[in-house]
Design a protein around this motif. Sequence first.
Motif, mmCIF file in Angstrom:
data_model
loop_
_atom_site.group_PDB
_atom_site.id
_atom_site.type_symbol
_atom_site.label_atom_id
_atom_site.label_comp_id
_atom_site.label_asym_id
_atom_site.label_seq_id
_atom_site.Cartn_x
_atom_site.Cartn_y
_atom_site.Cartn_z
ATOM 1 N N CYS A 215 72.492 -18.441 -74.023
ATOM 2 C CA CYS A 215 71.989 -17.200 -73.690
ATOM 3 C C CYS A 215 72.782 -16.409 -72.580
ATOM 4 O O CYS A 215 73.145 -17.132 -71.659
ATOM 5 C CB CYS A 215 70.465 -17.269 -73.473
ATOM 6 N N CYS B 249 70.103 -15.653 -69.586
ATOM 7 C CA CYS B 249 69.497 -16.553 -68.764
ATOM 8 C C CYS B 249 70.537 -17.760 -68.552
ATOM 9 O O CYS B 249 70.266 -18.631 -67.654
ATOM 10 C CB CYS B 249 67.996 -16.844 -68.927
ATOM 11 N N CYS C 11 66.692 -15.957 -77.453
ATOM 12 C CA CYS C 11 66.509 -17.168 -76.495
ATOM 13 C C CYS C 11 65.159 -17.688 -76.659
ATOM 14 O O CYS C 11 64.375 -16.843 -76.219
ATOM 15 C CB CYS C 11 67.282 -16.673 -75.296
ATOM 16 N N CYS D 30 63.951 -16.757 -72.427
ATOM 17 C CA CYS D 30 63.743 -15.741 -72.039
ATOM 18 C C CYS D 30 63.688 -14.587 -73.076
ATOM 19 O O CYS D 30 63.278 -13.396 -72.811
ATOM 20 C CB CYS D 30 65.024 -15.017 -71.163
HETATM 21 ZN ZN ZN Z 1 67.733 -16.630 -72.201
#
Ligand code: ZN
Length: 818
Positions: A524, A527, A564, A567
């Motif tokens: 990701c 994050c 993701c 997040c």
């Molecule tokens: Zn993420």
Amino acid sequence: MPHFIDVILPIPVENTFTYLVSEAEYNYIQKGMRVAVPFGKKKVYASIVKNKHTNAPTIYEAKEIQQILDEDPIVTEQQLTFWSWIANYYMCTEGEVMRAALPKAFLLESETVIRLKSDGLVINDEELQDDEFLIYEALQHRSELKVHEVMDILDKKKILPSIQRLIDQGVLEMQEEIYEQYVPKLVKFITIAPEYDSEEALPVILEELSRAPKQREMVLTFFSLKAKTNKPISSQELQKASGATASQLNALVDKGVFQTYQKRQDRVGFEGEVFETKTLNTYQATALSEIKTHFETKDVTLLHGVTASGKTEIYVQLIEEMLATGDQILYLLPEIALTTQLISRLQTYFGERVAIFHSKYSVNERVEVWNNVLKKMDKAQIIIGARSALLLPFRDLKLIVVDEEHESSFKQYDPAPRYHARDCAIVLGAFFKAKVLLGSATPSIETVYNAQSGKYGYVSLKQRHGNILMPEINLVDIKEKSRKREMTGHFSDTLLRAITDALALGEQVILFQNRRGFSPILECNTCGHAPQCPNCDVSLTYHKYRSQLRCHYCGYNIALQQKCMACGSTDLTTKGFGTEQIEAELKELYPDNNIARMDSDTTRGKYGFEKLITAFEQEQIDILVGTQMLTKGLDFRNVTLVGIMNADSMLNFPDFRAHERSYQLIAQVSGRAGRTEKQGKVLVQTYNPYHQILQQVSSNKFEEMYKEQLEERRNFKYPPFHRLIRITLKHRDYQKIDESSIWLSKALRQTLGAEAVLGPETPSIARIRNLYRRNILIKISRKQNLLETKKTIGRVVTSFNAIAQYRSVRLVVDVDCY
Ligand code: ZN
Ligand code: ADP
Ligand code: ZN
């Protein structure tokens, strides 16, 4: 006086077990026969007799055997000695060696599943003995039975011999994984219809075919082939000899002149034509005579010959010279190199004297080879096989060839016995007073060391056959290329230009992507989260083709995530690259060419590997992208370019053999290039072109690499100066693995000295299949007594296992670990 036998059970128990036999049984039994024995509360095993004597065991009361299963030994005394050596050296039990050695069909036991044979042999009930009939009948009602269920049904225990007889008669089979027959090739053969099969009939046919000259010619060709050989004539052969097409052949079949029949090409046998061996070139001839000279004083010789120098032809000569003696010859290869390429090469020279022992063979086929070796049959005089062929029942072994001796796959990783086939071959050779020839273009540091110190003979062969030049290896600095924006995806402009040029000339290209360290993962951008396997401490690998994320250690998989999981961001990228990605990039860059991929995904299926090799050989594939599999001694004529996508991941792998291995891998893949007149070209992409290994491999400086690596090994106490034993601890519970590994390492330090013990260390993957892991490494100097040290380790392990709360911790001891 009571009589006893000691037997080896095919399970990991430390000792042999003693059973009671009658005097008649005692006289009948020979060492190496199988005897069915009860063990534990309900189990029955086929065991192997190791000893006969009259001393009752003192610890327990000997039970009676159930039945003798063989009329003659199926295991030789020589093997029993060898098993015991392996068990001692590799710190495992003889039962584990037995299990690895014997084809499964010999290992009848209570959990074995039996069923009626699938090709439905119709049998005459009356020919069966009572017990056999009852088993046969029970299987009319149930598709399969376990051996212990049969015991219940018949309400008796002595049933293994009946089952064995039914198997021998082809009525029953044991359940096994469905193995592919190795070469179940159906070949179409041609015969002449009986009414035409005479001298008088010939003019009649020819008259009938006067208006079809091609068909006429075919008939004439058939008769001339038939006169030359009494072997069956295949349709392919006939077409080739007469230059006719398949439809012309079919026309003759339709007219009733020819008849066809299909035959399975025999798995072990060989019906093709046998050719003379090639005449060695002067370099090869010199090498061969040097080998023979060394063999006068030494048992082991290393043939260090560059790729395509014709090492195989030298082995072939050596084998040929021994053939007349009738003695047995073992030709060991890494599993993956056991291709039809090599097998058919040896078969064209030695015909049906060649037997192949291969894990792809079915159980029955392996029994067949076992028996042929045991009975010293001509058709198994030369045995080609991987690692486990070493465990066959040889009678008069006089030569062992270990081809590609540097290959790490000669070491068995799991389960025990964790043996190294090359090292064991040398021991086996000594038992038989056989000569052992180790061959490689990139021999291992250990072997070269043994050669330089005079323990082994050493023969070097630096010329490729036909004076073909060694490939030219160039390093491409991809750091620089990225800076100058000269990369397209993972390809430098230099590599792309070379590929384009080769394809324009109709030549083929191999691209190598090391498997290790470069599996693509999904990350990701917001994050930084990358999906992890819930069972193992690794990130899941992105598989584009299946749109999946998979764990390479336990097989866990999930569909590709759009968001993701941490997040919720949709800004995801793939990091790292594997063969699949390279294949995808290539397909965009070269849409008009045929591109294929060879890795463990594409070769898993039936003959996946063979099919790819054949397609590439036949030039149906222009570019082949692959992993390590590509390096194994394959001989493709039309490959002029080899590209190594990234050399860094292998160089940086945390292992004391990483540098040696990188050299070997690069030299071996490079060796696939330019095996005919044109000099091959190799491009190695790297971020670090000044790395000493890359410098050495590109200028073919093996000696220099060897000297440097040897110094490192000496300084850091690695083989060949020290022996390594690795103990791996595995447990579900983090706390327990921590405590127990500390306890074990302390105990080992106390007895072996602080210097000798490293760890516990957490391996790079700390948890696999929900088991946490710790490693302890023991280094044993050459001055120490190896046997004593192993005994000491054994005692420490015993006291470890005696601690109640540690009993559930699994210990794996790996001697000479890789
Ligand atoms: Zn993420
Ligand atoms: P290596 O095992 O050393 O890589 P090979 O034995 O595969 O080399 O030989 C490379 C190629 O050269 C093969 O195609 C082989 O048939 C051919 N070759 C080797 N020696 C001879 C020879 N003496 N005569 C004819 N062809 C040879
Ligand atoms: Zn996993």
